[in-house]
Scaffold this active site. Structure first.
Site, PDB file in Angstrom:
ATOM      1  N   GLU A 201       0.846  -1.206   0.000  1.00  0.00           N
ATOM      2  CA  GLU A 201       0.000   0.000   0.000  1.00  0.00           C
ATOM      3  C   GLU A 201       0.871   1.242   0.000  1.00  0.00           C
ATOM      4  O   GLU A 201       2.019   1.194   0.426  1.00  0.00           O
ATOM      5  CB  GLU A 201      -0.807   0.079   1.317  1.00  0.00           C
ATOM      6  CG  GLU A 201      -1.947  -0.853   1.478  1.00  0.00           C
ATOM      7  CD  GLU A 201      -2.557  -0.737   2.882  1.00  0.00           C
ATOM      8  OE1 GLU A 201      -2.098   0.083   3.694  1.00  0.00           O
ATOM      9  OE2 GLU A 201      -3.490  -1.503   3.140  1.00  0.00           O
ATOM     10  N   ARG A 293     -13.804  -8.310  18.162  1.00  0.00           N
ATOM     11  CA  ARG A 293     -13.802  -8.698  19.585  1.00  0.00           C
ATOM     12  C   ARG A 293     -14.250  -7.500  20.411  1.00  0.00           C
ATOM     13  O   ARG A 293     -14.354  -6.393  19.903  1.00  0.00           O
ATOM     14  CB  ARG A 293     -12.377  -9.065  20.000  1.00  0.00           C
ATOM     15  CG  ARG A 293     -11.414  -7.887  19.802  1.00  0.00           C
ATOM     16  CD  ARG A 293     -10.005  -8.170  20.258  1.00  0.00           C
ATOM     17  NE  ARG A 293      -9.151  -6.991  20.159  1.00  0.00           N
ATOM     18  CZ  ARG A 293      -8.468  -6.637  19.083  1.00  0.00           C
ATOM     19  NH1 ARG A 293      -8.497  -7.376  17.989  1.00  0.00           N
ATOM     20  NH2 ARG A 293      -7.737  -5.536  19.084  1.00  0.00           N
TER      21      ARG A 293
HETATM   22  C1  MV4 Z   1      -0.416   1.754   7.949  1.00  0.00           C
HETATM   23  C2  MV4 Z   1       0.212   2.930   8.391  1.00  0.00           C
HETATM   24  C3  MV4 Z   1       0.569   3.858   7.439  1.00  0.00           C
HETATM   25  N1  MV4 Z   1       0.292   3.644   6.138  1.00  0.00           N
HETATM   26  N2  MV4 Z   1      -0.683   1.598   6.645  1.00  0.00           N
HETATM   27  C4  MV4 Z   1      -0.438  -0.521  12.178  1.00  0.00           C
HETATM   28  C5  MV4 Z   1      -0.946  -1.878  12.499  1.00  0.00           C
HETATM   29  C6  MV4 Z   1      -1.916  -2.251  11.444  1.00  0.00           C
HETATM   30  N3  MV4 Z   1      -3.223  -2.263  12.020  1.00  0.00           N
HETATM   31  C7  MV4 Z   1      -1.778  -1.209  10.381  1.00  0.00           C
HETATM   32  N4  MV4 Z   1      -0.922  -0.159  10.884  1.00  0.00           N
HETATM   33  C8  MV4 Z   1      -0.561   0.902  10.118  1.00  0.00           C
HETATM   34  N5  MV4 Z   1      -0.787   0.798   8.788  1.00  0.00           N
HETATM   35  C9  MV4 Z   1      -0.337   2.528   5.776  1.00  0.00           C
HETATM   36  N6  MV4 Z   1      -0.623   2.347   4.482  1.00  0.00           N
HETATM   37  C10 MV4 Z   1       0.430   3.079   9.760  1.00  0.00           C
HETATM   38  C11 MV4 Z   1       0.027   2.068  10.629  1.00  0.00           C
HETATM   39  C12 MV4 Z   1       0.222   2.317  12.017  1.00  0.00           C
HETATM   40  C13 MV4 Z   1       1.469   2.423  12.581  1.00  0.00           C
HETATM   41  C14 MV4 Z   1       2.595   2.229  11.827  1.00  0.00           C
HETATM   42  C15 MV4 Z   1       3.825   2.359  12.383  1.00  0.00           C
HETATM   43  C16 MV4 Z   1       3.948   2.659  13.740  1.00  0.00           C
HETATM   44  C17 MV4 Z   1       2.840   2.819  14.511  1.00  0.00           C
HETATM   45  C18 MV4 Z   1       1.590   2.700  13.950  1.00  0.00           C
HETATM   46  C19 MV4 Z   1       0.484   2.879  14.741  1.00  0.00           C
HETATM   47  C20 MV4 Z   1      -0.752   2.790  14.164  1.00  0.00           C
HETATM   48  C21 MV4 Z   1      -0.875   2.506  12.813  1.00  0.00           C
END
Ligand code: MV4
Length: 500
Positions: A201, A293
């Site tokens: 993505e 959940r």
């Molecule tokens: C992302 C993102 C940025 N861009 N996807 C984190 C866990 C999963 N649920 C998806 N997550 C993320 N997806 C895209 N395309 C940022 C996160 C993200 C995150 C990433 C790095 C460090 C901390 C984070 C906390 C929440 C979400």
């Protein structure tokens, strides 16, 4: 027909939370425990308790046949899985369905769909819910990844299709890193989830993590209970959650809530579910995934809406209609949750099991403590080190923050290291008090959140000044300040009483 008896396939604070809901509904609660949990706090809230296996989670709380056998022997009609362990396991939901037990959660089919991130993206996109630009199938060879990365533009992110919680994720900033990141993501996904599928993505640089609570019954009625702001995370582990989010206005809130309901409907999802979104800096929101959940942070939604989510879960599972119209659900005031962990913030948040020698939990107006511990208990090393949750409600955000800060000061856990001091420091940061934060908050405020090492010297200077004053010597303090958030207990570090 309402259940007479429910087996609670969990431990700690959430098992107690579910037992309380059972008691209020006139349902008998069956508790389970592993060997090390023989004296665990949750068992005191159950009408009946059963051993389900040895201490390792795989042998007990994760052992599908043991849990189902005990439910049969205890005469339970339904199983509440709580969060973690078997909560989102579609094989477990299926095993319940096949043995005539009601799984208090979505159907095994809905669980399987939302557990597959690529399938979920495709499904929600059909009903016009925005998804992050990227691949619509799992990648087969690196040329497909390369093509999509060029199309959406770097940076991109490689994600596990069958995973969650950040495992198998790799941020990729240039094409020359791409191949190695795909391989690393595949390896990590394979070892964590037993499935190496990854996809790509566009990477959102500074997102907020905002989720919507939804309820849907077996009669097709659906309602959302507004958002939770969960951007304060560390390594994908949430630390502080609050609602309402400072980032939403009424219009965006309504649009996201309507999108969340569409996701739940198209997935034919029943019971309580959470739809996660990322909100970018331009206030565009994108569907991320569904959490199938009751969540750790569900109490903040209960505090501002007045709806008992666990009671709703049980009622929906029993076939009742949700007795709530969307228009009747309102957000009132502000709620914040802080998660109390047995971990050492000064040593890379290493889990710190051990004996709780002294415990004082806060109380007072607008304060709720969902606790799974008691004084004298040995926190075992086998499970997630969450001890309890402190939830506050107040008429507005500023008062809620003040209330949380004071309640954290009243929360005393001695004998094991914990994150209470760290949580107090979060409440004191300007980015938090302004509500101006995103998912990078913890990393970007590392300095302000750590105890300065020179602090011990400041304490010594203060002691010397005090001693001098007692002798009648006049001294200048030079403007040095002792931080209010460090206590002698914290300075002392780990300690224990030795019996000899
Ligand atoms: C992302 C993102 C940025 N861009 N996807 C984190 C866990 C999963 N649920 C998806 N997550 C993320 N997806 C895209 N395309 C940022 C996160 C993200 C995150 C990433 C790095 C460090 C901390 C984070 C906390 C929440 C979400």
């Amino acid at each position: 027909m309402m259940f007479k008896k429910i087996l609670i396939a969990n431990r700690g604070e959430i098992a107690i939370r579910i037992a309380r809901a059972c008691r209020e509904l006139g349902i008998r609660a069956v508790g389970v425990y592993s060997t090390v949990d023989e004296n665990a706090h949750h068992l005191r809230y159950m009408d009946d308790t059963h051993w389900i296996g040895d201490s390792p989670p795989q042998a007990s709380y994760l052992n599908i046949s043991n849990v189902i056998d005990v439910a049969g022997r205890a005469g339970a009609q339904a199983i509440h899985p709580g969060y973690g362990f078997l909560a989102e396991n579609s094989d477990f939901a299926k095993a319940c369905e096949e043995s005539g037990l009601v799984f208090i959660g979505p159907s095994s089919n809905a669980l399987a769909l939302v557990g597959d991130k690529v399938a979920s993206r495709n499904t929600v996109q059909k009903v016009g819910v925005p998804i992050i630009p990227g691949m619509r199938t799992v990648g087969k060879d690196s040329s497909g990844f390369k093509k999509m990365a060029k199309k959406v533009g770097y940076p991109v992110i490689v994600k596990a299709s069958m995973g969650g919680g950040g495992k198998g994720m790799r941020i990729v900033r240039t094409e020359k890193e791409l191949e190695a990141s795909i391989a690393a993501g595949q390896r990590e996904a394979k070892s964590a989830f037993g499935d190496a599928s990854v996809y790509l993505e566009k990477y959102i640089e500074k997102p907020r993590h905002i989720e919507f609570q939804v309820l849907r019954d077996h009669h097709g009625n659906v309602a959302h209970l507004f958002e939770r702001e969960c951007s304060i995370q560390r390594r994908h582990q949430k630390i502080i959650e609050e609602t309402p989010s400072a980032a939403l206005d009424d219009e965006l809130r309504m649009n996201m809530g309507e999108a969340a309901k569409k996701v739940i409907e198209i997935a034919e999802y029943t019971n309580a579910g959470t739809v996660e979104f990322l909100l970018d800096e331009n206030r565009n929101f994108y569907f991320l995934e569904v959490n199938a959940r009751v969540q750790v942070e569900h109490p903040i939604t209960e505090m501002v809406t007045g709806v008992d989510l666990v009671r709703q879960q049980i009622r929906i599972a029993a076939g009742d209609k949700i007795n709530l119209s969307q228009a009747s659900i309102k957000q009132r005031g502000h709620a914040i949750e802080a998660r109390i962990y047995a971990e050492d913030p000064e040593n890379n948040f290493l889990p710190c099991p051990g004996r709780i020698l002294y415990l004082n939990e806060p109380s007072g107006p607008g304060i709720r403590v969902d606790s799974g511990i008691y004084q004298g208990w040995d926190v075992p090393p086998h499970y997630d080190p969450i001890l309890s949750k402190l939830i506050v409600w107040a008429e507005n955000r500023d008062v809620a923050i003040e209330r949380m800060s004071n309640a954290l000061k009243d929360y005393i856990v001695l004998g094991i290291k914990n994150n209470l001091g760290y949580l107090k420091r979060i409440m004191g940061t300007s980015k938090f008090t302004k509500g101006d934060y995103d998912t990078h908050f913890i990393d970007e405020n590392e300095e302000e959140l750590s105890i300065p090492k020179e602090n011990i010297h400041v304490v010594l200077v203060a002691a010397a000044l005090l001693a001098a004053e007692k002798k009648g010597v006049s001294v200048e303090s030079g403007g040095t300040q002792v931080r209010r958030d460090t206590t002698p207990w914290q300075e002392l570090g780990h300690w224990e009483i030795c019996e000899d």
